[in-house]
Write a protein that holds these residues in place. Structure first.
Motif, mmCIF file in Angstrom:
data_model
loop_
_atom_site.group_PDB
_atom_site.id
_atom_site.type_symbol
_atom_site.label_atom_id
_atom_site.label_comp_id
_atom_site.label_asym_id
_atom_site.label_seq_id
_atom_site.Cartn_x
_atom_site.Cartn_y
_atom_site.Cartn_z
ATOM 1 N N GLY A 1 49.589 45.898 30.764
ATOM 2 C CA GLY A 1 49.461 44.978 32.098
ATOM 3 C C GLY A 1 50.132 45.693 33.275
ATOM 4 N N SER B 1 49.486 48.658 34.602
ATOM 5 C CA SER B 1 48.428 49.341 35.450
ATOM 6 C C SER B 1 47.566 48.593 35.728
ATOM 7 C CB SER B 1 47.756 50.313 34.147
ATOM 8 O OG SER B 1 48.667 51.153 33.709
ATOM 9 N N PHE B 2 47.585 47.287 35.557
ATOM 10 C CA PHE B 2 46.560 46.135 35.891
ATOM 11 C C PHE B 2 47.238 45.051 36.857
ATOM 12 C CE2 PHE B 2 42.474 46.727 33.418
ATOM 13 C CZ PHE B 2 42.850 47.890 32.666
ATOM 14 N N ASN B 3 47.946 45.620 37.729
ATOM 15 C CA ASN B 3 48.460 44.842 38.631
ATOM 16 C C ASN B 3 49.512 43.923 38.187
ATOM 17 O OD1 ASN B 3 48.917 44.227 41.263
ATOM 18 N ND2 ASN B 3 46.713 44.155 41.933
ATOM 19 N N TYR C 1 49.238 42.223 35.332
ATOM 20 C CA TYR C 1 48.445 41.224 34.687
ATOM 21 C C TYR C 1 48.965 40.848 33.468
ATOM 22 C CZ TYR C 1 44.381 38.873 33.250
ATOM 23 O OH TYR C 1 43.591 37.785 32.364
ATOM 24 N N VAL D 1 36.422 41.310 33.475
ATOM 25 C CA VAL D 1 37.201 42.208 34.569
ATOM 26 C C VAL D 1 37.665 41.280 35.732
ATOM 27 C CG1 VAL D 1 36.747 43.814 36.494
ATOM 28 C CG2 VAL D 1 36.082 44.214 34.494
ATOM 29 N N LYS D 2 38.902 41.189 35.959
ATOM 30 C CA LYS D 2 39.468 40.306 37.254
ATOM 31 C C LYS D 2 39.350 41.328 38.422
ATOM 32 C CE LYS D 2 40.652 37.263 34.074
ATOM 33 N NZ LYS D 2 39.625 37.846 33.212
ATOM 34 N N GLU E 1 41.454 41.211 40.861
ATOM 35 C CA GLU E 1 42.882 41.493 41.345
ATOM 36 C C GLU E 1 43.468 43.348 40.467
ATOM 37 O OE1 GLU E 1 44.015 38.120 38.799
ATOM 38 O OE2 GLU E 1 45.722 39.313 38.924
ATOM 39 N N TRP E 2 42.530 43.240 39.563
ATOM 40 C CA TRP E 2 42.818 44.596 38.980
ATOM 41 C C TRP E 2 42.630 45.813 39.742
ATOM 42 C CZ3 TRP E 2 40.218 43.580 33.397
ATOM 43 C CH2 TRP E 2 40.790 42.393 32.710
ATOM 44 N N SER F 1 44.704 47.849 41.950
ATOM 45 C CA SER F 1 46.045 48.230 41.394
ATOM 46 C C SER F 1 45.793 50.018 41.104
ATOM 47 C CB SER F 1 46.315 47.680 40.026
ATOM 48 O OG SER F 1 47.546 48.229 39.526
ATOM 49 N N VAL G 1 42.862 51.999 35.399
ATOM 50 C CA VAL G 1 42.011 50.884 35.160
ATOM 51 C C VAL G 1 40.829 51.454 34.839
ATOM 52 C CG1 VAL G 1 40.836 48.854 36.208
ATOM 53 C CG2 VAL G 1 43.553 49.348 36.655
#
Lengths: 455, 455
Positions: B303, B305-307, B309, B323-324, B326-327, B330, B335
């Motif tokens: 999480g 690495s994924f902003n 998440y 895929v979101k 917001e990722w 980051s 990612v």
């Protein structure tokens, strides 16, 4: 002797020397202000003398005209962390400006220093008063004097809040149970103020001292009010015993008015000492010291308090120049003191520079005579302690070897450390964590509610 | 063996442990990340092993879910300054973000560290990629990815400029002549750019290394470009030897394209080791290490690495979530790597977390087998050296005692230090001061003008 009421002693680390020309002394170390061996040596002498702390001053702007010690010197957080590893007891106090460092970074560096020194960190809070500093920090203008202290007050509140992020004992590390951090013991600050928005929490848990000890050097009305509200210690360069007494009395009054016990704000007088075994030696050393105080250096030093004003453009033996508006936005307490003396004694520029542009005043004499003066100021209530600077190379070691034992024999100063923390040396309590305090207060309110008719 | 071309080794100081659950090991030190004794012990082991440097990672934002080592740890400038005093040779590399520290303050702290360590400072340049960090620094939003590297480039130029403020030998300290600072050798930077305006000069003179060594950890396109332009060393966590080779080859190509000698950018692979005397012992230790890698910890690590998440809201055994948007703002390199693997291998969330959310991969085996793997990667051109982390408490000491002597016997690694500076260990030249270089260039042009027909 209770530590709280005993004489307190700090030593300012000045590297190459604390005056404009002291570097020219044959024994002055030219690269002293970035010489780790010299800093280690002096810190160890101070610890041998059972001093409460060593002190590192700072500034954030130089030019070719700057004082040698200012031109190139260690940065406080780094040098104090280094000194923590070669000393065991002595407090480590460093100057940091609230003007150009993020409160989160500052809170962290002091918490880290307190951790690695096992409870010996102190922060000297300053508002950077050199106009040229702004240009090193992507700012157009330096902050005005009044705004600066409003910012400083908010800054200190933020930093203290961050230091309380973790309750004591928050990190339990229960390996069997799989609980590293006790739930509910790590707090966000959620500060939103005029100058700062800081959510927190700080990524360092409760430090040995709870909060590092807060120092301040201030002479202006705003500065004194700030100290009365926030500081554990304040220091100034007193002109004489009477001025020191009045300064301390004023600060004690302000501290009480701010709702604090005046005995929790210690007032330090900045002095240096010249110790000799004969009257002739003292006179020779004193003359030697004065020979390193040039009029050019005194003018530059004076100019620093006047918003970097260039006094060298004026006739030295004419009356002190007419007041310039730009002076008033600077280090106000100093400017007022100087202008009042100029007015009263009709001083020339040369006289003003030599009186106010010189390094700290000295107590001079035999070891007993110097001890007498320290004792007199302390017992008269002029100071709670002294911030010592070195007048000439070697004088600090002589002070520790010859004057400290006399202070100890008279019961004025500790013969050995009875604590490992700076708060311990000063007799200051460890502040309670705010969230723990809130629960205590809530519990007391609760008890009071349950037992309403007991009295 | 030329130092420049020899194998390079660094060690990451991880305090309580480098994984989410490694603190639960019976020998893990619960307060290890703020335990000065543990840091000193590990730094001394690294120096005993003749390592090039120890490394301190960092971050500026936590919450209750953060990894134990992140929750509370020493701040880099303070802990490295402390370690400088208990070691003599080893390099001291610390992580500092360009996002939330004024370049003047950072330039100064590293110059001060380089001075007090006599030439052992290294700066790992990061752009803080945790979205929550902005809220600790009075900012509404974190800076976007592209802007962040533009800022980082400008920041490094400012800091390098400040480090050149003083020419070598500027402080002459001529006591007879009364000249402390040689006129014309202290320079203002006068930088005015997109993000910063910094006049200078820095209040610290030329440091032993000229400039501290610059490290970077980057995987994204912007990150690699930044390293190719600015860094002396870069590190990543390679998935396998082929990926490491491709990564290093790409960086060497970019470095050459940026007009630099590719041999002046060293590529480090982050790994850990598990050394045992028998196959059974290695298997037991490996299983023990894996038992401390929980799926919850892996999800949290992924999480990050994924902003930041929160992957725990999804079914572990369903396909990896869609895929979101917001990722993508980051840590882009990570990612992309994860999403490519998810696409190719049709991974579930659990499989993804266990593959990418675990701590660094390990070389496992007998001392000889581990040395073989290190040698193979190095001689294949997959890495210039390794950034070692500790897999289990005690494994680092075993590495130094059992694997390092093999590397030394094979002529791959130094048997003793031949230098006292980090640049010396790495075989990197001390950069010439820019003002001295300008005069050299001007003089050469002048000579060329005077001798136009010589060829």
């Amino acid at each position: 002797m209770g530590v709280k009421n005993g004489l307190k002693l700090g030593f300012i680390l000045h590297g190459v020397g604390r005056g404009w020309d002291s570097w020219r002394h044959p024994e002055a170390v030219i690269d002293g202000s970035t010489n780790i061996d010299l800093y280690v040596k002096q810190a160890k002498i101070a610890e041998k003398g059972k001093f409460d702390f060593v002190f590192v001053a700072d500034s954030l702007h130089i030019d070719e005209r700057s004082m040698p010690h200012y031109l190139s010197r260690f940065e406080p957080a780094t040098i104090l962390s280094a000194l923590a590893m070669v000393t065991q007891h002595i407090g480590l106090v460093g100057t940091f400006s609230v003007s150009y460092t993020e409160p989160f970074n500052l809170a962290r560096q002091f918490a880290s220093l307190d951790k690695l020194s096992r409870g010996r960190a102190g922060w000297n809070v300053v508002t950077s008063w050199l106009e040229g500093t702004a240009a090193n920090f992507s700012r157009d203008h330096h902050i005005g004097h009044g705004e600066r202290y409003r910012l400083a007050n908010e800054y200190v509140q933020v930093v203290k809040g961050l230091w309380d992020s973790y309750e004591p004992g928050a990190i339990v590390g229960d390996k069997q149970g799989g609980v590293f951090l006790k739930p509910g013991t790590l707090h966000q600050l959620n500060h939103k103020g005029e100058f700062f928005s800081v959510r927190g929490p700080l990524n360092l848990d409760r430090m040995p001292q709870g909060h590092p000890v807060l120092f301040q050097a201030g002479n202006s009305d705003d500065g004194r009010a700030f100290a009365a509200a926030n500081a554990d210690a304040i220091f100034s360069l007193p002109r004489n015993k009477e001025a020191a007494f009045a300064y301390r009395a004023d600060l004690r009054e302000r501290t009480a008015a701010a709702g604090r016990d005046p005995d929790t704000l210690f007032v330090f007088g900045g002095i240096s000492t010249i110790v000799g075994s004969t009257r002739e030696e003292v006179q020779r050393l004193s003359a030697e010291r004065n020979s390193y105080a040039s009029i050019e250096g005194a003018l530059l030093s004076l100019g620093q308090s006047f918003n970097d004003y260039d006094f060298s453009q004026h006739d030295l033996d004419a009356p002190f120049p007419a007041v310039k508006e730009e002076w008033l936005s600077s280090s106000q307490g100093n400017v007022k003191t100087v202008l009042a003396a100029v007015e009263q004694d009709k001083l020339t520029l040369r006289e003003t520079a030599l009186r106010f542009g010189k390094p700290m005043d000295s107590f001079e004499g035999s070891p007993e005579e110097v001890a007498d003066q320290l004792q007199d100021w302390f017992e008269s209530g002029a100071v709670d302690g002294f911030m010592l600077g070195e007048s000439l190379p070697g004088q600090f070691e002589i002070f520790v070897e010859q004057v400290v034992p006399i202070l100890q024999a008279r019961g004025l100063f500790r013969s050995d450390y009875s604590s490992d923390t700076l708060r311990g040396h000063l007799g200051l309590a460890v502040p309670e964590n705010r969230y723990v305090a809130q629960r205590h207060n809530a519990a007391e309110t609760d008890v009071a509610r349950k037992e309403p008719a007991n009295a």
